[in-house]
Design a protein around this motif. Structure first.
Motif, mmCIF file in Angstrom:
data_model
loop_
_atom_site.group_PDB
_atom_site.id
_atom_site.type_symbol
_atom_site.label_atom_id
_atom_site.label_comp_id
_atom_site.label_asym_id
_atom_site.label_seq_id
_atom_site.Cartn_x
_atom_site.Cartn_y
_atom_site.Cartn_z
ATOM 1 N N LEU A 168 0.858 -1.178 0.000
ATOM 2 C CA LEU A 168 0.000 0.000 0.000
ATOM 3 C C LEU A 168 0.896 1.230 0.000
ATOM 4 O O LEU A 168 1.164 1.839 1.035
ATOM 5 C CB LEU A 168 -0.929 -0.013 1.220
ATOM 6 N N GLY A 169 1.396 1.554 -1.187
ATOM 7 C CA GLY A 169 2.296 2.693 -1.320
ATOM 8 C C GLY A 169 1.540 4.003 -1.393
ATOM 9 O O GLY A 169 0.321 4.068 -1.218
ATOM 10 N N ARG A 170 2.277 5.050 -1.654
ATOM 11 C CA ARG A 170 1.690 6.395 -1.708
ATOM 12 C C ARG A 170 0.516 6.441 -2.675
ATOM 13 O O ARG A 170 0.601 5.968 -3.811
ATOM 14 C CB ARG A 170 2.752 7.400 -2.138
ATOM 15 N N ALA A 171 -0.583 7.020 -2.214
ATOM 16 C CA ALA A 171 -1.784 7.183 -3.040
ATOM 17 C C ALA A 171 -2.156 8.659 -3.100
ATOM 18 O O ALA A 171 -2.356 9.290 -2.063
ATOM 19 C CB ALA A 171 -2.945 6.375 -2.472
ATOM 20 N N ASP A 172 -2.210 9.201 -4.314
ATOM 21 C CA ASP A 172 -2.646 10.578 -4.532
ATOM 22 C C ASP A 172 -4.072 10.532 -5.061
ATOM 23 O O ASP A 172 -4.302 10.134 -6.208
ATOM 24 C CB ASP A 172 -1.716 11.270 -5.526
ATOM 25 N N VAL A 173 -5.006 10.925 -4.229
ATOM 26 C CA VAL A 173 -6.425 10.741 -4.522
ATOM 27 C C VAL A 173 -7.065 12.068 -4.918
ATOM 28 O O VAL A 173 -6.964 13.067 -4.194
ATOM 29 C CB VAL A 173 -7.169 10.136 -3.316
ATOM 30 N N THR A 174 -7.706 12.058 -6.067
ATOM 31 C CA THR A 174 -8.483 13.201 -6.553
ATOM 32 C C THR A 174 -9.963 12.881 -6.397
ATOM 33 O O THR A 174 -10.416 11.806 -6.791
ATOM 34 C CB THR A 174 -8.178 13.486 -8.036
ATOM 35 N N THR A 175 -10.700 13.825 -5.825
ATOM 36 C CA THR A 175 -12.139 13.635 -5.634
ATOM 37 C C THR A 175 -12.874 14.902 -6.058
ATOM 38 O O THR A 175 -12.413 16.015 -5.793
ATOM 39 C CB THR A 175 -12.461 13.319 -4.152
ATOM 40 N N PHE A 176 -14.000 14.722 -6.729
ATOM 41 C CA PHE A 176 -14.882 15.829 -7.089
ATOM 42 C C PHE A 176 -16.268 15.482 -6.577
ATOM 43 O O PHE A 176 -16.781 14.392 -6.851
ATOM 44 C CB PHE A 176 -14.905 16.038 -8.604
ATOM 45 N N ARG A 177 -16.841 16.396 -5.814
ATOM 46 C CA ARG A 177 -18.145 16.108 -5.215
ATOM 47 C C ARG A 177 -19.053 17.310 -5.318
ATOM 48 O O ARG A 177 -18.612 18.461 -5.188
ATOM 49 C CB ARG A 177 -17.974 15.658 -3.769
ATOM 50 N N THR A 178 -20.325 17.036 -5.582
ATOM 51 C CA THR A 178 -21.400 18.014 -5.479
ATOM 52 C C THR A 178 -22.536 17.297 -4.750
ATOM 53 O O THR A 178 -22.449 16.089 -4.482
ATOM 54 C CB THR A 178 -21.888 18.486 -6.868
ATOM 55 N N PRO A 179 -23.604 17.964 -4.415
ATOM 56 C CA PRO A 179 -24.726 17.240 -3.797
ATOM 57 C C PRO A 179 -25.316 16.163 -4.689
ATOM 58 O O PRO A 179 -26.012 15.263 -4.198
ATOM 59 C CB PRO A 179 -25.741 18.358 -3.515
ATOM 60 N N ASN A 180 -25.049 16.216 -6.018
ATOM 61 C CA ASN A 180 -25.674 15.286 -6.954
ATOM 62 C C ASN A 180 -24.753 14.210 -7.500
ATOM 63 O O ASN A 180 -25.231 13.270 -8.142
ATOM 64 C CB ASN A 180 -26.265 16.059 -8.139
ATOM 65 N N LEU A 181 -23.463 14.332 -7.305
ATOM 66 C CA LEU A 181 -22.546 13.368 -7.906
ATOM 67 C C LEU A 181 -21.218 13.350 -7.167
ATOM 68 O O LEU A 181 -20.859 14.298 -6.452
ATOM 69 C CB LEU A 181 -22.345 13.686 -9.390
ATOM 70 N N PHE A 182 -20.488 12.241 -7.361
ATOM 71 C CA PHE A 182 -19.217 12.046 -6.645
ATOM 72 C C PHE A 182 -18.318 11.184 -7.515
ATOM 73 O O PHE A 182 -18.724 10.128 -8.005
ATOM 74 C CB PHE A 182 -19.501 11.348 -5.312
#
Length: 624
Positions: free
Chosen positions: A355-369
């Motif tokens: 489980l190496g380095r993880a760069d996580v991108t997330t985009f969220r609104t009330p309607n989608l993720f």
């Protein structure tokens, strides 16, 4: 302080109620079965919170069990417990520390040391564990299963540890809850995860951390005295900071970048530096153990950088009977110094556990993720990593995997990766706000312990959960309420079942685009727009051309997304950054390895300073 339900349970036991539930917890601990530390933490919570009310015989049996347990793989004795992974280190060291403080002068029978000696050594390990999580994040990042375990271990320390340890546990618990708040959608934790299982992936209501999320940000769930999550629900000293509550319930569109974990090279360097700072005359064996403890925490056990240390420690600690190491037994007499050469030669699939380095991108609104781990160990073996998911309201989750195939099953848990758990070969993934590209290339070198490698990728697309779907050539489109999702495939797809769609071929690609009624007033308009989008897989990689609104509602225009294998990701020829800081959001910024964190909610702030040992809330009714 709230009423302690463990005292209510103890009073019932003292009044003659059955103690069968306590004995069910003690049984696996006495037999040293895997997950014994889970049970022991619940028993410790009962003992520490209500020991004065327990019947004498039961209290004595609990204390004898505490004093006879094996808390670490460095202690003598045979067992098949895992005490070295990230979550198990938190649980085992917390149990050892608290049991040692409780029974300070008592001799612990497994190794002959006193409780005080156990508490002192466990405390040092806990301080290391806490600092690493604060500065570098969790190797089991955003896990719907393992964040529960971390949260309850931290809660126990906040409630029962000495002042300094309790403070630092509070600070790490703050950041764990910040992770839950940042990735809070539709009342649940969502996002790419370091370790995830099929049931929890396809139906997030089954996540073990769900009770923690509900308690922290919504309506507290029912209390169950024999369940781990009850420890968080019955917490006595910790209050969720208002700034974190603000973030969890914030509306609007939000871009979230986080980094979790370290590379194996960073992990080894930090472990050696820490050991030498405490013991400049550290022996090779002591340095080897320090490297093993740090690497095993991130599930790096057979990687070339650590395999020699692994074999040495297994020999020195006589651990070959532990079923977790069954696959390594053929190499027990192998020269540890030749371990790296051996691993590079046979290429074991167990390298995928790392489980190496993880760069996580997330985009969220009330309607989608939409959430994904950027370029995570692309083309290498996977294990239980959940690398991307798209989510619409109502628990509707879409993701793809390359089905894994393990030739020899482990004795202690189901073999992974499998059809829907992890990836046999990790894809390359990149994301820009509400768009992600996923490129599966399965042509790499085969490995030791690998079964037949399928030349395909498949998509979890639960057709029945959508309100409306359109499945056209190389396009799958769905609507849930006012939310829309489109998945484009690089090859013609096959609908295998009401939830599985697959593409055949050694190299396959998927493009994912999320939208809602604010961009397309009707689902038909979304379908019409998607019919003009183009996904092409060529020699250079994957390219999506789509006219739509990207991210935060900028004007609709044509965008070209390009993902070359294990290379930079571009949008309209502009390179997108994929190496994230520890946190980069509108609410909090923190560099990797940082020691300061300022969390800004809508009405309050939370300041955390690891170097100074400072945790300070400000805002209405909270302070200056």
């Amino acid at each position: 302080m709230v009423d302690d339900p463990y005292r209510v349970a103890a009073q019932a036991l003292a009044s003659g109620s059955s103690d069968a539930w306590v004995r069910r917890l003690l049984g696996p601990v006495k037999r040293r079965l895997d997950l014994a530390d889970h049970r022991l933490l619940v028993v410790l919570r009962l003992r520490l919170g209500a020991g004065d009310l327990l019947p004498d015989a039961l209290r004595g049996e609990i204390d004898s069990t505490l004093a006879g347990f094996k808390y670490s793989f460095t202690e003598p004795g045979d067992d098949s417990m895992c005490t070295w992974s990230e979550n198990h280190q938190a649980l085992s060291f917390t149990c050892e520390y608290l049991a040692g403080r409780l029974l300070g002068n008592r001799v612990f029978t497994n190794d002959g040391r006193t409780g005080n000696a156990h508490a002192d050594s466990a405390r040092l390990h806990l301080l290391d564990w806490l600092e690493d999580r604060f500065r570098w994040g969790f190797s089991e990042w955003l896990s719907g299963t393992y964040y529960e375990l971390d949260a309850v271990a931290l809660t126990m320390l906040v409630d029962h540890a000495d002042e300094e340890l309790a403070l630092r546990a509070s600070m790490v618990l703050d950041l764990l809850l910040l992770d839950l708040a940042l990735h809070h959608f539709d009342g649940r934790l969502h996002g790419s995860q370091g370790r995830a299982y099929r049931r929890q992936k396809v139906d997030p209501s089954h996540q073990e951390v769900a009770a923690i999320v509900a308690d922290a940000f919504g309506k507290p769930p029912s209390f169950h005295v024999d369940q781990l999550s009850g420890i968080f629900g019955a917490r006595q000293r910790y209050r969720v900071p208002q700034a974190i509550l603000d973030i969890a319930h914030q509306g609007g569109a939000h871009r979230i970048h986080v980094s979790h974990g370290r590379t194996i090279e960073e992990t080894i360097a930090h472990a050696e530096a820490r050991e030498l700072s405490r013991n400049p005359d550290a022996t090779p064996g002591q340095l080897s153990l320090a490297r093993v403890r740090a690497c095993w925490a991130m599930q790096a056990i057979t990687d070339p950088e650590v395999i020699g240390d692994t074999i040495s420690v297994l020999n020195r600690q006589q651990m070959w009977t532990n079923s977790f190491f069954a696959g390594l037994r053929p190499f027990r007499k192998f020269n540890p110094g030749l371990g790296p050469l051996l691993v590079r030669g046979i290429n074991p699939i167990t390298i995928g556990m790392q489980l190496g380095r993880a760069d996580v991108t997330t985009f969220r609104t009330p309607n989608l993720f939409l959430s994904s781990a950027q370029h995570y160990r692309s083309g290498q073996f996977g294990d239980q990593q959940h690398l991307w998911e798209a989510v619409l309201p109502g628990g509707l989750v879409v993701f793809s995997t390359h089905p894994g195939s393990v030739g020899a099953k482990a004795q202690s848990r189901p073999a992974t990766p499998s059809d829907w758990i992890g990836n046999g070969i990790n894809p390359d993934i990149a994301q820009a706000d509400n768009v992600a590209l996923v490129l599966h290339d399965t042509r790499g070198r085969r490995g030791y312990l690998e079964g037949r490698r399928p030349e395909l990728s498949h998509l979890h697309f639960p057709i029945a959960k959508f309100d409306e779907t359109r499945l056209t050539e190389r396009r799958l489109l769905g609507r849930k309420g006012d939310s829309y999702l489109a998945v484009l495939s690089s090859h013609p797809y096959e609908v295998v079942s009401d939830h599985e769609v697959l593409q055949r071929g050694p190299v396959t690609g998927w493009a994912v685009v999320l939208s809602d009624r604010s961009e397309f007033p009707s689902f038909q308009q979304f379908v019409d727009a998607a019919s003009a989008w183009r996904l092409e897989l060529g020699r250079e990689g994957l390219q999506l051309t789509a006219r739509h609104v990207i991210g935060f509602g900028r004007a609709a225009s044509e965008h070209v997304y390009e993902l070359g294998w294990d290379s930079e990701f571009t949008v309209n020829r502009v390179v997108q950054r994929s190496d994230h800081p520890r946190y980069e959001t509108e609410w909090v910024e923190m560099p990797r390895g940082g020691t300061h964190c300022l969390i800004r909610g809508t009405s309050s702030t939370l300041r955390l300073d690891w170097s100074a040992g400072l945790r300070e809330e400000t805002g209405p009714g909270l302070g200056s």
